[in-house]
Design a protein around this motif. Structure first.
Motif, short mmCIF file in Angstrom:
data_model
loop_
_atom_site.label_atom_id
_atom_site.label_comp_id
_atom_site.label_asym_id
_atom_site.label_seq_id
_atom_site.Cartn_x
_atom_site.Cartn_y
_atom_site.Cartn_z
N ASN A 54 78.24 63.15 110.08
CA ASN A 54 79.34 63.18 109.10
C ASN A 54 79.65 64.60 108.67
O ASN A 54 80.82 64.99 108.54
CB ASN A 54 78.99 62.32 107.89
N THR A 55 78.61 65.39 108.45
CA THR A 55 78.79 66.79 108.04
C THR A 55 79.44 67.60 109.16
O THR A 55 80.37 68.38 108.91
CB THR A 55 77.42 67.40 107.66
N ILE A 56 78.97 67.39 110.38
CA ILE A 56 79.53 68.14 111.52
C ILE A 56 80.97 67.71 111.79
O ILE A 56 81.84 68.55 112.01
CB ILE A 56 78.64 67.96 112.76
N SER A 81 85.86 76.42 114.86
CA SER A 81 85.32 75.08 114.61
C SER A 81 83.83 75.02 114.97
O SER A 81 83.02 74.45 114.23
CB SER A 81 86.12 74.06 115.42
N ALA A 82 83.46 75.62 116.10
CA ALA A 82 82.05 75.64 116.52
C ALA A 82 81.21 76.44 115.54
O ALA A 82 80.10 76.03 115.18
CB ALA A 82 81.94 76.23 117.93
N GLU A 83 81.73 77.57 115.10
CA GLU A 83 81.00 78.39 114.11
C GLU A 83 80.83 77.64 112.79
O GLU A 83 79.77 77.68 112.17
CB GLU A 83 81.73 79.71 113.89
N ASN A 84 81.89 76.93 112.39
CA ASN A 84 81.82 76.15 111.15
C ASN A 84 80.82 75.00 111.27
O ASN A 84 80.13 74.66 110.30
CB ASN A 84 83.20 75.60 110.77
N ALA A 85 80.73 74.41 112.44
CA ALA A 85 79.76 73.32 112.66
C ALA A 85 78.34 73.85 112.54
O ALA A 85 77.48 73.20 111.91
CB ALA A 85 79.98 72.67 114.03
N ALA A 86 78.07 75.01 113.11
CA ALA A 86 76.74 75.61 112.99
C ALA A 86 76.41 75.90 111.53
O ALA A 86 75.30 75.61 111.06
CB ALA A 86 76.65 76.89 113.82
N ASP A 87 77.38 76.43 110.81
CA ASP A 87 77.19 76.72 109.38
C ASP A 87 76.97 75.43 108.58
O ASP A 87 76.16 75.39 107.66
CB ASP A 87 78.39 77.47 108.81
N ALA A 88 77.70 74.38 108.94
CA ALA A 88 77.58 73.10 108.22
C ALA A 88 76.18 72.51 108.38
O ALA A 88 75.62 71.98 107.42
CB ALA A 88 78.63 72.11 108.72
N VAL A 89 75.62 72.61 109.57
CA VAL A 89 74.26 72.09 109.80
C VAL A 89 73.27 72.84 108.93
O VAL A 89 72.35 72.25 108.36
CB VAL A 89 73.88 72.19 111.30
N GLU A 90 73.49 74.13 108.80
CA GLU A 90 72.59 74.96 108.00
C GLU A 90 72.61 74.55 106.52
O GLU A 90 71.62 74.75 105.81
CB GLU A 90 72.97 76.43 108.15
N THR A 91 73.69 73.95 106.06
CA THR A 91 73.79 73.57 104.64
C THR A 91 73.12 72.23 104.34
O THR A 91 72.94 71.90 103.17
CB THR A 91 75.26 73.46 104.18
N LEU A 92 72.78 71.46 105.36
CA LEU A 92 72.15 70.16 105.13
C LEU A 92 70.77 70.34 104.50
O LEU A 92 69.97 71.14 104.98
CB LEU A 92 72.00 69.39 106.45
N GLU A 93 70.53 69.60 103.43
CA GLU A 93 69.24 69.68 102.74
C GLU A 93 68.38 68.48 103.12
O GLU A 93 68.83 67.34 103.06
CB GLU A 93 69.45 69.72 101.23
#
Length: 174
Positions: free
Chosen positions: A55-57, A92-104
């Protein structure tokens, strides 16, 4: 009256003894159910958390998915329009990598934290590899393989909790 008092006294002693047994049984059952409740909490948290990953990605990888679908179908545009599409896919790929990093990672999953972090590292590397491949006009094969490593790690966690294995990759590639 003496018989009634004797029966009442006997009943009181009997009930008190039974109450003590029930209390110790309850304590033992509570200790066992605490372990079961903890397992249940881990299973529930893992499922919620696992579903949060795609969902985040998916919230940020739409342009990458459009590019990949167009590439697979052979329908990518040419010239300036292609470059615009590539640039959007890279972002979009860079944002996806960043989004995964924000998951707690939830506290209930502390025992699985190392494996989850390893999977997240593989997912982030996969998206970084896709961004590089887009910039160079290369294949996504290595990036997809890296994502497969993350899927395998996450599936191990699901199976350990008696949950059906799944694929985050399939969920984010739509």
């Amino acid at each position: 009256m003496k018989k009634f008092t004797a029966i009442a006294l006997t009943a009181t002693v009997f009930l008190a003894a039974c109450g003590t047994d029930e209390t110790s049984d309850t304590k033992e059952a509570t200790a066992g159910s605490t372990a079961t409740e903890t397992d249940k909490d881990v299973k529930q948290e893992l499922m919620k958390f696992y579903m949060a990953i795609p969902n985040t990605i998916n919230a940020v990888d739409g342009d990458l998915n459009l590019f990949e679908m167009g590439q697979a179908e052979g329908t990518l545009p040419e010239g300036e329009e292609l470059q615009t599409m590539k640039d959007a896919a890279i972002l979009s790929a860079e944002n996806a990598a960043d989004a995964v990093e924000t998951l707690e990672i939830p506290t209930a999953l502390e025992g699985q934290q190392e494996q989850i972090e390893t999977a997240f590292t593989a997912i982030m590397e996969s998206y970084e590899m896709k961004a590089e491949a887009l910039a160079k006009g290369a294949s996504f094969e290595a990036a997809d393989k890296k994502f497969g490593e993350a899927d395998a790690l996450l599936n191990e966690l699901l199976v350990e909790q008696d949950l059906a294995p799944s694929s985050v990759y399939n969920e984010v590639s739509q």
